[in-house]
Enzyme design. Structure first.
Site, PDB file in Angstrom:
ATOM      1  N   ARG A 240       0.936  -1.040  -0.006  1.00 28.53           N
ATOM      2  CA  ARG A 240      -0.080   0.071   0.056  1.00 28.53           C
ATOM      3  C   ARG A 240       0.867   1.103   0.028  1.00 28.53           C
ATOM      4  NH1 ARG A 240      -3.438  -2.670  -1.547  1.00 28.53           N
ATOM      5  NH2 ARG A 240      -5.683  -2.802  -0.829  1.00 28.53           N
ATOM      6  N   GLU A 269      -2.814   8.006  -4.567  1.00 22.69           N
ATOM      7  CA  GLU A 269      -3.021   7.031  -5.669  1.00 22.69           C
ATOM      8  C   GLU A 269      -4.506   7.653  -6.404  1.00 22.69           C
ATOM      9  OE1 GLU A 269      -3.630   2.686  -5.560  1.00 22.69           O
ATOM     10  OE2 GLU A 269      -1.442   2.809  -4.782  1.00 22.69           O
ATOM     11  N   HIS A 288      -0.961   0.389  -9.680  1.00 20.00           N
ATOM     12  CA  HIS A 288      -1.564  -0.715  -8.718  1.00 20.00           C
ATOM     13  C   HIS A 288      -2.210  -1.733  -9.501  1.00 20.00           C
ATOM     14  CE1 HIS A 288      -3.615  -0.937  -4.506  1.00 20.00           C
ATOM     15  NE2 HIS A 288      -3.230  -2.221  -4.884  1.00 20.00           N
TER      16      HIS A 288
HETATM   17  C1  DGY Z   1      -5.366  -6.017  -2.820  1.00 18.06           C
HETATM   18  O1  DGY Z   1      -6.366  -6.843  -3.087  1.00 18.06           O
HETATM   19  O2  DGY Z   1      -5.386  -5.593  -1.596  1.00 18.06           O
HETATM   20  C2  DGY Z   1      -4.471  -5.789  -4.013  1.00 18.06           C
HETATM   21  O3  DGY Z   1      -3.945  -4.345  -3.599  1.00 18.06           O
HETATM   22  C3  DGY Z   1      -5.461  -5.398  -5.274  1.00 18.06           C
HETATM   23  O4  DGY Z   1      -4.470  -5.601  -6.225  1.00 18.06           O
END
Ligand code: DGY
Length: 339
Positions: A240, A269, A288
């Site tokens: 993240r 983001e 992402h």
């Molecule tokens: C999640 O599922 O948390 C991922 O970041 C999606 O790609």
């Protein structure tokens, strides 16, 4: 005759066959593509909504929950649920579902791809080739870092961390890791050492982050952490964005505290087009896409649908991040799903 099928608010348009497990038994109200989240049209129906089918970009706040008194389940099509006020859901007796497992391999593939891309400067070399700067076989051009024999530090040895270790082993890398709980089995299986984070940062040639975003991990990689890393080190973040302090990372990359970074997640983001990180040739950025393979995304949707159906019927979700929701369950009637 009023329509008694439960109402599911799906925040983002998805291929119809991804939602087909819900289509027969539920009424679906699907938002537009483009990440608009809870549009005014969807918000208007919160009052009657029985379930929310959300993406990681949709804040599921106390306010949203307050306006959805009939909610039986929040089903997130992602493994991370940092956009959801899970504590508020629990207090209301609402289970929160997520989709772990199916995106493990895909996310580790992408993280490893970023590691390789940053180590061998692939995007930079491609840009130079396309721009006509490939004028000869240059013995000192586009030199990068070796993986074989290098030390990879994995922060967070959950499913994706382990999948990353497996990939790294195949490339001849040594593995060290940090994790909240001790993992002697992993140490044995990967001939790896579990070390405190500070030691990991100091000793690693590559550092790859595989931890959820929580209050504790917010800006875990700040200026002080980046300064502990080797000047030759490469940081990979596919977890993240806010786990890394973006301003500190920019400083680290421009002042040579570390050599390069590969980011699939950023803070904010999306990263705005004018952001200075894009101008750095030692920073590889993808939007992402860790779980963005056809199969993975379809399977994530499948699990999210199953979690919706289980939540509506008061059954155990396939994957639930707040199993303690049951202790708070009120007399909310679960709708019948007989079609
Ligand atoms: C999640 O599922 O948390 C991922 O970041 C999606 O790609």
């Amino acid at each position: 005759m009023p329509n008694t099928k439960p109402l599911i608010l799906v925040t983002h348009a998805l291929p119809a066959n991804w939602l087909s497990p819900l289509a027969e038994k539920c009424r679906l109200m699907v938002g537009p593509a483009g990440g608009a989240g809870f549009t005014p049209e969807l918000e208007e129906h919160l009052l009657e909504a029985d379930a929310l089918f959300t993406l990681l970009v949709d804040p599921v706040t106390e306010d949203i929950l307050e306006r959805a008194p009939n909610l039986k389940v929040v089903s997130q099509m992602a493994v991370g649920v940092d956009n959801v006020d899970v504590a508020a859901c629990t207090r209301r007796g609402i289970p929160v579902g997520n989709t772990p497992g199916v995106l493990t391999a895909g996310t580790a593939d992408l993280a490893f791809g970023l590691l390789l891309a940053a180590a061998r400067r692939i995007p930079e070399a491609q840009a130079d080739a396309r721009a006509g700067r490939w004028t000869t076989w240059n013995p000192t051009g586009w030199l990068g870092a070796d993986l074989d024999g290098a030390t990879l530090g994995i922060v967070g040895m959950g499913k994706i961390g382990v999948a990353m270790a497996r990939r790294a082993q195949g490339f001849g890398m040594k593995i060290i890791f940090s994790n909240r709980s001790p993992l002697p089995e992993i140490e044995k299986n990967f001939n790896a050492r579990q070390v405190p984070l500070d030691n990991l940062l100091e000793q690693s040639d590559f550092v790859s982050l595989h931890i959820p975003l929580t209050k504790e991990t917010h800006h875990l990689i700040d200026a002080a952490a980046l300064r502990k890393m080797k000047p030759s080190a490469i940081l990979v973040n596919s977890a993240r964005g806010p786990v890394v302090d973006t301003n500190a990372l920019y400083e680290a990359l421009t002042k040579g505290w570390i050599a390069a970074a590969g980011l699939d997640v950023t803070d904010p983001e999306p990263l705005p087009q004018e952001h200075p990180l894009y101008a750095l040739s030692n920073c590889v950025i993808t939007p992402h896409i860790g779980s963005a393979s056809f199969n993975t995304r379809r399977r994530m949707a499948e699990i999210a649908c199953q979690n919706v159906l289980a939540g509506l019927e008061g059954r155990r979700l396939l994957h639930c991040v707040n199993p303690e929701w049951m202790q708070h369950i009120s007399s909310v009637q679960r709708p019948s799903l007989s079609s």
